[in-house]
Design an enzyme around this catalytic site. Structure first.
Site: not given
Ligand SMILES: NC(=O)c1ccc[n+]([C@@H]2O[C@H](COP(=O)([O-])OP(=O)(O)OC[C@H]3O[C@@H](n4cnc5c(N)ncnc54)[C@H](OP(=O)(O)O)[C@@H]3O)[C@@H](O)[C@H]2O)c1
Ligand SMILES: *[C@@H]1O[C@H](CO)[C@@H](O)[C@H](O)[C@H]1NC(C)=O
Ligand SMILES: *[C@@H]1O[C@H](CO)[C@@H](O)[C@H](O)[C@H]1NC(C)=O
Ligand SMILES: *[C@@H]1O[C@H](CO)[C@@H](O)[C@H](O)[C@H]1NC(C)=O
Length: 310
Positions: A187, A200, A204
């Protein structure tokens, strides 16, 4: 005669110039100039891709777009029903793709469970791509000591253990084939020392550091290792609406996939790469600005919670 001071001045000037050119290069080259690499070639012909956290947001989008490129999928997430519906959705659109699902709750870092639930499947298939995407964020920014301790532990575990152990488990077969792609989703927040989302931000940075060390350790292995550091993407995690800098998840993944094999560590999109130039600013200045920003986020979140409680 040239004095030491003059030499230092020239060195300083060259450094500033280098940083400037590098800054422009990383914004322009991967997104506007470079031609995308053939992923099947980088994967050494291995047909399977693993995506962790693949039922929502960025992970789900990686799964869809890798299926579109002809990779079979192993989807790993926490909820079977969501895995089933994502599998059905992708199978319907891409009929020639095989999909396996593994339910695993990554807050569980017990290696015996990894060995029982995840590793046998991975060892059975030829894995060309591993996308370490799963990650956990805060419900809202909060002071370190006030965050529920279980939440702090979960963030520390989910953001570091899966990416470390799955990569270690997959490297042997990739080394044997002298090819493969590993993508670690970090991130932009890892670049700054960010208060109120402390665990967090720190977890990261662990990803960037580990990936960068491993890139050097495995530099002649034929394996492509990428760290992706997006800023805010509109998903359930960020709970933010799309705008110029808050990206649509589909566009973000489309652009990021094109940078595989081209650049080792990047933001994934030209918008976020431009935004991330601020991380080159002097640290005290940057930390001051970001602290102010998170405080604003915290105020909004606190007010919203008060409204819900009332
Ligand atoms: N969104 C942003 O702005 C952003 C920015 C920078 C980096 N990121 C990074 O990108 C990645 C994905 O983010 P996202 O925004 O796509 O997240 P998200 O929409 O919250 O989706 C998270 C996914 O991970 C799964 N998950 C969560 N907790 C889990 C656990 N304990 N065990 C197994 N699976 C789990 C969820 O599964 P379930 O559906 O089964 O709960 C879901 O499929 C992360 O590493 C995040 O740090 C995100
Ligand atoms: C995942 O495990 C944690 C405890 O480690 C638990 O609190 C949570 O409810 C579990 N989630 C699911 C969806 O099973
Ligand atoms: C990231 O990628 C490298 C690539 O090999 C991997 O070895 C490492 O364990 C991954 N995880 C982290 C946390 O960097
Ligand atoms: C977010 O969560 C809701 C409810 O769990 C779900 O319907 C939606 O598809 C999820 N994903 C996105 C990207 O909003």
């Amino acid at each position: 005669m040239i004095g030491v001071l003059d030499i230092f001045a020239y060195l300083a000037l060259s450094y500033i110039l280098y940083r400037f050119i590098r800054g422009i290069y990383i914004i322009i080259y991967p997104y506007l100039i470079a031609r995308p690499k053939n992923l099947h070639k980088l994967a050494g012909g291995a047909k399977w891709a693993i995506v962790t956290g693949s039922t929502d947001g960025i992970g789900k989008e990686y799964a869809i777009q890798l299926a579109q490129k002809g990779f079979n999928l192993i989807l790993i997430s926490r909820t079977q029903s969501k895995l089933d519906s994502v599998k059905a959705e992708i199978s319907k659109e891409f009929k020639n793709i095989e999909i396996e699902t593994i339910v695993y709750n990554f807050t569980n870092a017990n290696l015996n469970d990894y060995k029982k639930e995840i590793l046998p499947m991975i060892e059975k298939k030829e894995i060309g791509i591993l996308v370490n995407n799963v990650g956990l964020y805060y419900d809202y920014p909060e002071m370190f000591h006030k965050v529920d301790l279980q939440r702090t532990a979960d963030i520390a575990i989910v953001n570091t253990v899966p990416v470390t152990c799955l990569t270690a488990a997959i490297l042997p077969q990739m080394l044997k084939r002298h090819s493969g792609i590993i993508i670690n989703i970090s991130s932009g927040l890892s670049y700054a020392k960010l208060p109120y989302v402390t665990t967090y931000s720190a977890s990261k940075l662990y990803i960037n550091h580990l990936t960068s060390i491993l890139r050097s350790e495995y530099s002649n292995s034929g394996i492509t290792i990428q760290t992706l550091c997006p800023n805010i993407v509109s998903t359930n995690m960020s709970k933010m609406e799309e705008s110029f800098f808050i990206l649509n998840v589909k566009k973000m993944v489309q652009s990021s996939i094109k940078t595989i094999g081209i650049i080792d560590e990047c933001s994934g999109t030209i918008q976020h790469q431009i935004q991330s130039s601020v991380f080159g600013l002097p640290e005290f200045f940057l930390n001051f600005g970001l602290k102010f920003q998170v405080k604003e986020f915290k105020k909004v979140a606190d007010a919203e919670r008060k409204k819900v409680d009332a």
